[in-house]
Design an enzyme around this catalytic site. Structure first.
Site, mmCIF file in Angstrom:
data_model
loop_
_atom_site.group_PDB
_atom_site.id
_atom_site.type_symbol
_atom_site.label_atom_id
_atom_site.label_comp_id
_atom_site.label_asym_id
_atom_site.label_seq_id
_atom_site.Cartn_x
_atom_site.Cartn_y
_atom_site.Cartn_z
ATOM 1 N N GLU A 1 8.079 -45.364 -9.428
ATOM 2 C CA GLU A 1 7.673 -43.922 -11.378
ATOM 3 C C GLU A 1 9.749 -44.148 -11.436
ATOM 4 O O GLU A 1 10.636 -44.470 -10.843
ATOM 5 C CB GLU A 1 8.056 -43.411 -10.751
ATOM 6 C CG GLU A 1 8.059 -42.649 -10.042
ATOM 7 C CD GLU A 1 7.004 -40.389 -9.724
ATOM 8 O OE1 GLU A 1 5.998 -41.461 -9.209
ATOM 9 O OE2 GLU A 1 8.168 -40.641 -9.727
ATOM 10 N N HIS B 1 12.414 -40.818 -14.151
ATOM 11 C CA HIS B 1 11.952 -40.334 -15.033
ATOM 12 C C HIS B 1 13.451 -39.465 -15.490
ATOM 13 O O HIS B 1 14.345 -39.241 -14.712
ATOM 14 C CB HIS B 1 11.497 -38.635 -14.494
ATOM 15 C CG HIS B 1 11.151 -38.755 -12.104
ATOM 16 N ND1 HIS B 1 11.981 -38.462 -12.161
ATOM 17 C CD2 HIS B 1 9.956 -38.956 -11.910
ATOM 18 C CE1 HIS B 1 11.731 -38.040 -10.810
ATOM 19 N NE2 HIS B 1 10.627 -38.701 -10.865
ATOM 20 N N HIS C 1 15.658 -36.226 -8.055
ATOM 21 C CA HIS C 1 15.041 -35.133 -6.765
ATOM 22 C C HIS C 1 16.023 -35.508 -5.915
ATOM 23 O O HIS C 1 16.931 -36.326 -6.157
ATOM 24 C CB HIS C 1 14.531 -36.839 -6.075
ATOM 25 C CG HIS C 1 13.147 -36.814 -7.164
ATOM 26 N ND1 HIS C 1 12.428 -35.622 -7.712
ATOM 27 C CD2 HIS C 1 12.600 -38.412 -7.326
ATOM 28 C CE1 HIS C 1 11.066 -36.295 -7.714
ATOM 29 N NE2 HIS C 1 11.144 -37.410 -7.664
ATOM 30 N N HIS D 1 12.451 -46.005 -8.712
ATOM 31 C CA HIS D 1 12.525 -45.394 -7.256
ATOM 32 C C HIS D 1 10.603 -45.369 -6.436
ATOM 33 O O HIS D 1 9.085 -45.131 -7.091
ATOM 34 C CB HIS D 1 13.001 -44.512 -6.697
ATOM 35 C CG HIS D 1 12.478 -43.033 -7.650
ATOM 36 N ND1 HIS D 1 12.749 -42.593 -8.943
ATOM 37 C CD2 HIS D 1 11.858 -42.258 -6.870
ATOM 38 C CE1 HIS D 1 11.868 -40.924 -8.784
ATOM 39 N NE2 HIS D 1 11.721 -41.315 -8.462
ATOM 40 N N CYS E 1 11.182 -32.522 -1.121
ATOM 41 C CA CYS E 1 11.959 -32.666 -2.420
ATOM 42 C C CYS E 1 11.956 -31.781 -2.914
ATOM 43 O O CYS E 1 10.750 -31.414 -3.541
ATOM 44 C CB CYS E 1 10.797 -33.903 -2.823
ATOM 45 S SG CYS E 1 10.859 -34.558 -4.961
#
Lengths: 151, 151
Positions: free
Chosen positions: A65, A67, A71, A105, A119
């Site tokens: 995914e 975004h 992270h 990733h 995370c």
């Protein structure tokens, strides 16, 4: 200035008081043998960012995914690897991972090892996007990465 | 959608590639045998929160303080305890600590153990305040806590 709202969640072998083990995601596929533990999340309204623990069983993986939100990751169990764009990085205890915005990733546990990691993410964040095959074709030029990707 | 800016910091026994060990604070006192490692901080401008690692040697402690911003803490080494307002909590591996705004707190390593913990905070945050004796007098009613506090 009291301790209103402060809390200690005791841990026993990767299980925490009052923290449930959740499905990784409520919908979609493209992941395997992975669970989510919401350690410090919406239950703590003062927080602008959340701390979650993800645990991947041997051979499992998170969804591929990308975004807008970054992270911050800290490995706290086992061994595995992470695809970040065109690179594969081996991961082991206490390694730190920063995944920058819009970067494809995917986390993988090793075949015979758990991979567990903290995370941290912004409280308000965009939804992950699963790249279509055209996007992968265009963005991922490394054949080793392509062959490791799970959909 | 490349991996521009993404990074993996490999760890070897609580030391990370390209991460320096810093003094805990550049000024003030009231702390002992504690160091700070800025893992994911200003070097990563996309982040709205920072991840630091603090390590306290046996018998050491952080400063007694309070501030508006909350703390999200995960213990990743050793044993110790934390004062949070009128309470003392024992800490061991992977315990999670949420310290709510304006709450007086102080971390202590055990006498013969290191205490190491990740501490996540908002990127933009207020400066810690060291409580004066009048504030402690007023806010901390637990005698065990008072006798444990270090100034």
């Amino acid at each position: 200035m009291d301790n209103q709202g402060s809390k200690v969640l005791k841990c026993d072998n990767y299980h925490w008081d009052s923290v449930k083990r959740h499905q990784y995601k409520s919908d979609g596929g493209g992941f395997s043998k992975i669970h989510r533990y919401a350690l410090l999340d919406e239950r703590f309204p003062e927080l602008n960012f959340h701390t979650r623990y993800f645990e991947i069983e041997p051979g499992g993986y998170s969804s591929l995914e990308y975004h807008r939100h970054p992270h911050s990751v800290v490995v706290i169990r086992g061994k595995g690897s992470v695809i970040i764009g065109n690179d594969i990085h081996q991961l082991s205890l206490h390694d730190i991972v920063f995944i920058s915005p819009e970067t494809i990733h995917q986390f993988h546990a090793d075949k015979d090892e758990y991979l567990g990691f903290l995370c941290m993410v912004d409280r308000y964040r965009d939804k992950p996007v699963i790249p279509d095959s055209e996007t992968v074709e265009k963005k991922i030029r490394n054949e080793n990465v392509r062959s490791m990707m799970k959909f």
